[in-house]
Enzyme design. Structure first.
Site, PDB file in Angstrom:
ATOM      1  N   ASP A 299      18.902 -22.863 -27.487  1.00  0.00           N
ATOM      2  CA  ASP A 299      17.210 -22.316 -27.571  1.00  0.00           C
ATOM      3  C   ASP A 299      16.391 -23.406 -27.381  1.00  0.00           C
ATOM      4  OD1 ASP A 299      14.849 -21.414 -28.528  1.00  0.00           O
ATOM      5  OD2 ASP A 299      15.792 -19.280 -28.621  1.00  0.00           O
TER       6      ASP A 299
ATOM      7  N   ASN B 202      16.556  -8.915 -29.172  1.00  0.00           N
ATOM      8  CA  ASN B 202      15.529  -8.357 -29.246  1.00  0.00           C
ATOM      9  C   ASN B 202      15.373  -7.427 -28.137  1.00  0.00           C
ATOM     10  OD1 ASN B 202      14.985  -9.848 -31.613  1.00  0.00           O
ATOM     11  ND2 ASN B 202      14.414 -11.659 -30.561  1.00  0.00           N
TER      12      ASN B 202
ATOM     13  N   GLY C 240       9.648  -8.844 -30.518  1.00  0.00           N
ATOM     14  CA  GLY C 240       9.845 -10.326 -30.409  1.00  0.00           C
ATOM     15  C   GLY C 240      10.512 -10.930 -28.907  1.00  0.00           C
ATOM     16  N   GLN C 241      10.840  -9.845 -28.160  1.00  0.00           N
ATOM     17  CA  GLN C 241      11.393 -10.317 -26.749  1.00  0.00           C
ATOM     18  C   GLN C 241      10.065 -10.992 -26.088  1.00  0.00           C
ATOM     19  OE1 GLN C 241      13.149  -7.090 -24.416  1.00  0.00           O
ATOM     20  NE2 GLN C 241      14.197  -8.617 -23.129  1.00  0.00           N
TER      21      GLN C 241
ATOM     22  N   HIS D 198      19.579 -11.054 -23.345  1.00  0.00           N
ATOM     23  CA  HIS D 198      20.120 -12.147 -24.039  1.00  0.00           C
ATOM     24  C   HIS D 198      20.352 -12.076 -25.423  1.00  0.00           C
ATOM     25  CE1 HIS D 198      15.482 -12.601 -24.386  1.00  0.00           C
ATOM     26  NE2 HIS D 198      15.919 -13.469 -25.527  1.00  0.00           N
TER      27      HIS D 198
ATOM     28  N   HIS E 183      20.873 -13.924 -28.973  1.00  0.00           N
ATOM     29  CA  HIS E 183      20.837 -15.061 -29.834  1.00  0.00           C
ATOM     30  C   HIS E 183      21.719 -15.486 -30.752  1.00  0.00           C
ATOM     31  CE1 HIS E 183      16.206 -15.549 -28.946  1.00  0.00           C
ATOM     32  NE2 HIS E 183      16.391 -14.018 -28.851  1.00  0.00           N
TER      33      HIS E 183
END
Length: 119
Positions: free
Chosen positions: A35, A92, A98-99, A105, A107
């Site tokens: 990230d 998310n 919070g996407q 995907h 995290h």
């Protein structure tokens, strides 16, 4: 069409190697990369190479690809040496959660204490 690369999707561009990323694992169906704004000492994103806007739509359309993402998330934790100390896998879904990139995907977060609830 779901599953097809989207020209305006950052993660589709990373899969196509049009945008650079620090890749840590790659399979025929997934890509894992660091990230760019890490929230923990280890913060790796695991994505399906096919485009789906979120985890739910990925699971509905391609359950095997969703399983591949989860399997790879676990292998990232092993590779990053956080499997024994504990790690979190977060999906998310929606901007309210919070996407910010609407390509499914996971995290993978670890390397520090991760209290619940987050925040």
């Amino acid at each position: 069409m779901a599953g097809e690369p989207q020209a305006d999707c950052l993660f589709c561009k990373i899969v196509a190697k049009e945008v650079p990323a620090t890749v840590v694992r790659e399979t025929a169906t997934t890509l894992a990369f660091r990230d760019i704004n890490p929230q923990a000492p280890t913060h790796v994103l695991v994505i399906p190479k096919s485009h789906h806007p979120d985890a739910g739509s990925l699971a509905a359309a391609e359950p095997q690809a969703a399983a591949d993402v989860l399997r790879e998330a676990g292998l990232v934790a092993v590779d990053e040496k956080i499997a024994d100390s504990g790690y979190r896998i977060v999906f998310n879904t929606g901007s309210g959660a919070g996407q910010t990139v609407f390509h499914a995907h996971a995290h993978v977060l670890g390397g520090r204490g991760l209290n619940w609830p987050p925040g």
